[in-house]
Write a protein that holds these residues in place. Structure first.
Motif, PDB file in Angstrom:
ATOM      1  N   LEU A   1       0.923  -0.944   0.417  1.00 61.44           N
ATOM      2  CA  LEU A   1      -0.110  -0.195  -0.238  1.00 61.44           C
ATOM      3  C   LEU A   1       1.089   1.653   0.176  1.00 61.44           C
ATOM      4  O   LEU A   1       0.470   2.418  -0.775  1.00 61.44           O
ATOM      5  CB  LEU A   1      -1.056   0.096   1.289  1.00 61.44           C
ATOM      6  CG  LEU A   1      -1.981   1.472   1.714  1.00 61.44           C
ATOM      7  CD1 LEU A   1      -2.846   1.370   0.140  1.00 61.44           C
ATOM      8  CD2 LEU A   1      -2.541   1.037   2.494  1.00 61.44           C
TER       9      LEU A   1
ATOM     10  N   TRP B   1      -2.770   2.438  -5.209  1.00 61.46           N
ATOM     11  CA  TRP B   1      -4.045   1.841  -4.918  1.00 61.46           C
ATOM     12  C   TRP B   1      -5.690   2.851  -5.668  1.00 61.46           C
ATOM     13  O   TRP B   1      -6.297   2.632  -4.988  1.00 61.46           O
ATOM     14  CB  TRP B   1      -4.515   0.661  -4.289  1.00 61.46           C
ATOM     15  CG  TRP B   1      -3.518  -0.581  -3.577  1.00 61.46           C
ATOM     16  CD1 TRP B   1      -2.707  -0.558  -4.289  1.00 61.46           C
ATOM     17  CD2 TRP B   1      -3.163  -0.880  -2.336  1.00 61.46           C
ATOM     18  NE1 TRP B   1      -2.405  -1.749  -4.024  1.00 61.46           N
ATOM     19  CE2 TRP B   1      -2.435  -1.718  -2.957  1.00 61.46           C
ATOM     20  CE3 TRP B   1      -4.201  -1.064  -1.472  1.00 61.46           C
ATOM     21  CZ2 TRP B   1      -1.853  -2.995  -2.061  1.00 61.46           C
ATOM     22  CZ3 TRP B   1      -3.473  -2.501  -0.754  1.00 61.46           C
ATOM     23  CH2 TRP B   1      -3.199  -2.960  -0.668  1.00 61.46           C
TER      24      TRP B   1
ATOM     25  N   GLY C   1      -7.421   2.752  -2.041  1.00 63.86           N
ATOM     26  CA  GLY C   1      -5.397   2.563  -1.726  1.00 63.86           C
ATOM     27  C   GLY C   1      -6.035   4.353  -0.396  1.00 63.86           C
ATOM     28  O   GLY C   1      -5.751   3.865   1.043  1.00 63.86           O
TER      29      GLY C   1
ATOM     30  N   ASP D   1      -5.597   3.652   4.198  1.00 63.93           N
ATOM     31  CA  ASP D   1      -4.722   3.776   4.204  1.00 63.93           C
ATOM     32  C   ASP D   1      -5.356   4.401   5.761  1.00 63.93           C
ATOM     33  O   ASP D   1      -4.436   4.665   6.782  1.00 63.93           O
ATOM     34  CB  ASP D   1      -4.280   4.993   4.144  1.00 63.93           C
ATOM     35  CG  ASP D   1      -2.708   5.255   4.642  1.00 63.93           C
ATOM     36  OD1 ASP D   1      -1.843   5.162   4.878  1.00 63.93           O
ATOM     37  OD2 ASP D   1      -2.684   7.025   4.568  1.00 63.93           O
TER      38      ASP D   1
END
Length: 248
Positions: A94, A123, A127, A131
């Motif tokens: 990630l 992503w 993402g 996150d």
């Protein structure tokens, strides 16, 4: 995104702290975020040091990346600094790229060992959400937990492996007590039905056990993220040396 910040006060010799954080064979022992860290060859001592890092997500699955860092070991004010940039091309990582720093600030009470870092997730929109909700809090916790693990190693001689074993044992005990409290709460009334005077004791005992499992602080020999400072002071600034590093 808010920069991740962690600070620990470590009562240790500055040279020893520097060695155990700058030497890859020592660093990988206490830092929960990495499975492996190695320096890459360089042509001269004048150029920044490149390194490779890896994190094992599962057996036979390592997510690796590379980085570059430079340290200021002798500063006029007696402090030391290490700045770094890092990136991972692995599609399962990630973390796409980022940068950060370590500072070593001697005080009468010990060394203020602190870090600040940030990164760009990949992503796309998914993402960024993953996150914000999961990965960033986990990274902050892992950094803080690792700093306290390092403190126990330097202040009390508890090896990182021993600290991890203690943490896992304490976690298992807390889970067992929590499960016991749930079982006691469910089975208590039936089990004490023949003794009316004890019928109300089971729920109370279950609540006490659950509270102990959740609220009691970690044992002194167990690493704990809560023992570190997670909010940066207003005076903390990014080291100038970071601007001189090229992208990883």
């Amino acid at each position: 995104m808010t920069q991740l910040y962690v600070e620990a006060l470590i009562r240790a010799d500055l040279e020893t702290l520097w060695e155990r954080t700058q030497e890859p064979s020592q660093h990988r022992r206490w830092d929960l975020r990495f499975t492996d860290i190695d320096h890459l060859p360089r042509l001269s001592e004048a150029e920044p040091q490149r390194f490779r890092y890896a994190t094992r997500l599962a057996p036979f699955l390592n997510v690796a990346g590379t980085g570059v860092f430079a340290g200021e070991r002798h500063r006029p004010d007696g402090t030391r600094t290490c700045a770094l940039r890092f990136a991972s091309p692995h599609p399962l990582s990630l973390l796409a790229e980022g940068s950060g720093y370590w500072r070593y600030v001697p005080t009468p009470d010990g060394i203020r060992f602190l870090t600040g870092y940030d990164y760009r997730p990949r992503w796309g929109r998914f993402g960024k959400m993953a996150d914000r909700l999961v990965f960033r809090p986990l990274m902050g916790w892992a950094t803080a937990w690792s700093f306290d693990r390092l403190r126990l190693w330097l202040e009390h001689g508890r090896s990182p492996a021993r600290s991890l074993a203690a943490a896992l044992a304490e976690l298992a005990l807390r889970v067992a007590v929590a499960v016991l409290s749930v079982v006691l709460a469910a089975a208590g009334p039936a089990a004490t039905g023949r003794v009316p005077e004890l019928a109300g004791a089971a729920p109370v005992l279950a609540a006490v056990l659950l509270a102990a499992a959740v609220l009691l602080p970690p044992l002194p020999g167990t690493p704990a993220a809560r023992r570190t400072l997670r909010t940066p002071p207003a005076s903390v600034r990014t080291p100038a040396v970071l601007a001189t590093l090229e992208q990883a």
